[in-house]
Design an enzyme around this catalytic site. Structure first.
Site, PDB file in Angstrom:
ATOM      1  N   LYS A  36       0.810  -1.230   0.000  1.00  0.00           N
ATOM      2  CA  LYS A  36       0.000   0.000   0.000  1.00  0.00           C
ATOM      3  C   LYS A  36       0.837   1.271   0.000  1.00  0.00           C
ATOM      4  O   LYS A  36       0.396   2.287  -0.519  1.00  0.00           O
ATOM      5  CB  LYS A  36      -0.924   0.010   1.219  1.00  0.00           C
ATOM      6  CG  LYS A  36      -0.135   0.155   2.520  1.00  0.00           C
ATOM      7  CD  LYS A  36      -0.999   0.110   3.767  1.00  0.00           C
ATOM      8  CE  LYS A  36      -0.156   0.533   4.952  1.00  0.00           C
ATOM      9  NZ  LYS A  36      -0.500  -0.139   6.193  1.00  0.00           N
ATOM     10  N   ARG A 131      -4.557   1.701  18.013  1.00  0.00           N
ATOM     11  CA  ARG A 131      -5.272   1.721  16.741  1.00  0.00           C
ATOM     12  C   ARG A 131      -6.224   0.529  16.800  1.00  0.00           C
ATOM     13  O   ARG A 131      -7.003   0.451  17.747  1.00  0.00           O
ATOM     14  CB  ARG A 131      -4.297   1.701  15.549  1.00  0.00           C
ATOM     15  CG  ARG A 131      -4.979   2.206  14.253  1.00  0.00           C
ATOM     16  CD  ARG A 131      -4.048   2.321  13.060  1.00  0.00           C
ATOM     17  NE  ARG A 131      -3.687   1.025  12.508  1.00  0.00           N
ATOM     18  CZ  ARG A 131      -2.927   0.880  11.420  1.00  0.00           C
ATOM     19  NH1 ARG A 131      -2.450   1.943  10.780  1.00  0.00           N
ATOM     20  NH2 ARG A 131      -2.627  -0.326  10.962  1.00  0.00           N
TER      21      ARG A 131
HETATM   22  C1  LIG Z   1       0.654  -0.613   6.662  1.00  0.00           C
HETATM   23  C2  LIG Z   1       0.564  -1.817   7.489  1.00  0.00           C
HETATM   24  C3  LIG Z   1       1.635  -2.717   7.522  1.00  0.00           C
HETATM   25  C4  LIG Z   1       2.949  -2.459   6.826  1.00  0.00           C
HETATM   26  O1  LIG Z   1       3.576  -1.339   7.398  1.00  0.00           O
HETATM   27  P1  LIG Z   1       5.077  -0.869   7.019  1.00  0.00           P
HETATM   28  O2  LIG Z   1       5.375   0.166   8.017  1.00  0.00           O
HETATM   29  O3  LIG Z   1       4.998  -0.323   5.635  1.00  0.00           O
HETATM   30  O4  LIG Z   1       5.959  -2.050   7.104  1.00  0.00           O
HETATM   31  C5  LIG Z   1       1.464  -3.867   8.275  1.00  0.00           C
HETATM   32  N1  LIG Z   1       0.333  -4.106   8.960  1.00  0.00           N
HETATM   33  C6  LIG Z   1      -0.719  -3.266   8.946  1.00  0.00           C
HETATM   34  C7  LIG Z   1      -1.940  -3.599   9.726  1.00  0.00           C
HETATM   35  C8  LIG Z   1      -0.624  -2.095   8.219  1.00  0.00           C
HETATM   36  O5  LIG Z   1      -1.667  -1.241   8.239  1.00  0.00           O
END
Ligand SMILES: *Cc1c(COP(=O)(O)O)cnc(C)c1O
Length: 358
Positions: A36, A131
């Site tokens: 993402k 969160r």
């Molecule tokens: C965005 C996200 C990740 C990945 O995060 P990074 O910091 O890009 O490694 C993993 N788990 C969840 C739930 C996320 O929202």
């Protein structure tokens, strides 16, 4: 090619992904590659197959559907807890989800039955970042409710997220509480959970060799690590990864010597802030054809020697060029390395040309 350009070195990203998967495997962990942060282009997603990454994670069903339609042949995980309004799509297109609401799980279970589909879900625990996640002491109650759900909705594991809402870092102590959360669910349901997903890039890749993870944590969901080779939460470049994965290229549209201190009364700028500037006398200043509509400017690092970012408006970024050994001219291209927020905004902006090479 129209500037600004985000030039992405897919070969470097692929090497990083391979290195992350190998390192995690040494520590008994599988890795989901989260796409993402760079808006999930198929050009990158399809290269992650064969790197050792076991599934692709994305926060948005639109990205997962697009990647599947583009023929990316990997298991997909929805890493944002789902909206009720998208559950049909989740069951239809995603192999895994992360969930923290019992009513949502119940609707998912009914949809699995109706669609004759199986789906694997991870129960999220909130271990302090505030969160998503069930509160840890809810484990037993949640497990009791799960007993009434369809076996087509498989409880595949538990997960936790750190560093996103409140900046809380993973530790041996809070990860041990994830193990306990999972164990309580296992005992209550009389099943073994396959996945204990201990978080994202935040401290994980840096802390791995320093025994951050209690034995039993067996999965990570990594985006920033392989996409940028950094861990912003610790403010570090990860030494065993490469950082030159992508650059922003922007074109110079004005170069002129100007005072560094504004002339006249200063009010709020277009974004409601009152800007403050240091008086450095007359300086060579440049304007680039890129702005806040394209990129989160505060998360860009200039790659050309002597360039300093001064400020930006929607469509203009202003740089100090006084210290450049070779003074840039109108029409020249300057390069910048994006950090996470810049990568996110550049990849999202329809005004930025994306080039995937290597
Ligand atoms: C965005 C996200 C990740 C990945 O995060 P990074 O910091 O890009 O490694 C993993 N788990 C969840 C739930 C996320 O929202």
């Amino acid at each position: 090619m129209a500037y600004p350009i985000l030039r992405v070195h897919v070969d470097v990203i692929e090497r990083n992904a391979r290195a992350v998967a190998a390192k995690c495997a040494e520590h008994g962990m599988t890795v989901w590659g989260v796409t993402k942060g760079i808006s999930s282009p198929a050009e990158i997603a399809r290269r992650l197959k064969g790197t050792g990454i076991t599934a692709l994670g994305d926060s948005r069903m639109a990205n997962i559907k697009r990647l599947k339609a583009a023929g990316v042949d990997m298991p997909f995980a929805l890493v944002r807890i789902p909206m009720r309004s998208e559950l049909e799509d989740v069951i239809e297109y995603a192999d895994y989800s992360l969930v923290s609401d019992i009513g949502t799980l119940s609707e998912m279970s009914a949809l699995c039955e109706a669609k004759k589909k199986t789906h694997k879900t991870l129960l999220m625990a909130d271990l302090g970042d505030l969160r998503e996640g069930f509160w840890p002491d809810e484990a037993e109650k949640v497990a009791c409710e799960l007993k009434n759900l369809s076996p087509a909705l498989q409880i595949a594991g538990v997960g936790v997220n750190f560093g996103c809402a409140s900046g809380v870092l993973p530790s041996f102590e809070n990860l041990s509480r994830l193990l306990l959360f999972g164990k309580t669910v296992e005992d209550a349901l009389g099943i073994k959970l396959g996945i204990y997903s201990g978080g994202a890039t935040t401290r994980s890749l840096e802390g791995m060799d320093a025994e951050l993870f209690p034995p039993g944590i067996n999965n990570l969901r990594i985006g920033e690590g392989y996409l940028l080779g950094t861990d912003k939460s610790c403010g570090v470049d990860i030494k065993w990864l490469e950082q030159d994965t992508m650059e922003l290229e922007a074109e110079v549209i004005e170069v002129r010597v100007k005072p560094s201190f504004p002339i006249g009364e200063v009010g709020r700028d277009a974004f409601g802030n009152i800007p403050h500037f240091e008086d450095r006398g007359l300086r060579l200043r440049g304007i680039l054809g890129v702005g806040k509509q394209d990129v989160y400017v505060g998360s860009l690092k200039p790659l050309d020697e002597g360039v300093q970012i001064i400020t930006a408006s929607s469509d203009h970024m202003i740089v100090d060029l006084e210290d450049c050994p070779v003074k840039p001219k109108v029409g020249d291209i300057l390069k910048f390395r994006p950090e996470y927020a810049a990568m996110l905004s550049l990849s999202t902006s329809p005004y930025v040309t994306k080039i995937y090479e290597g």
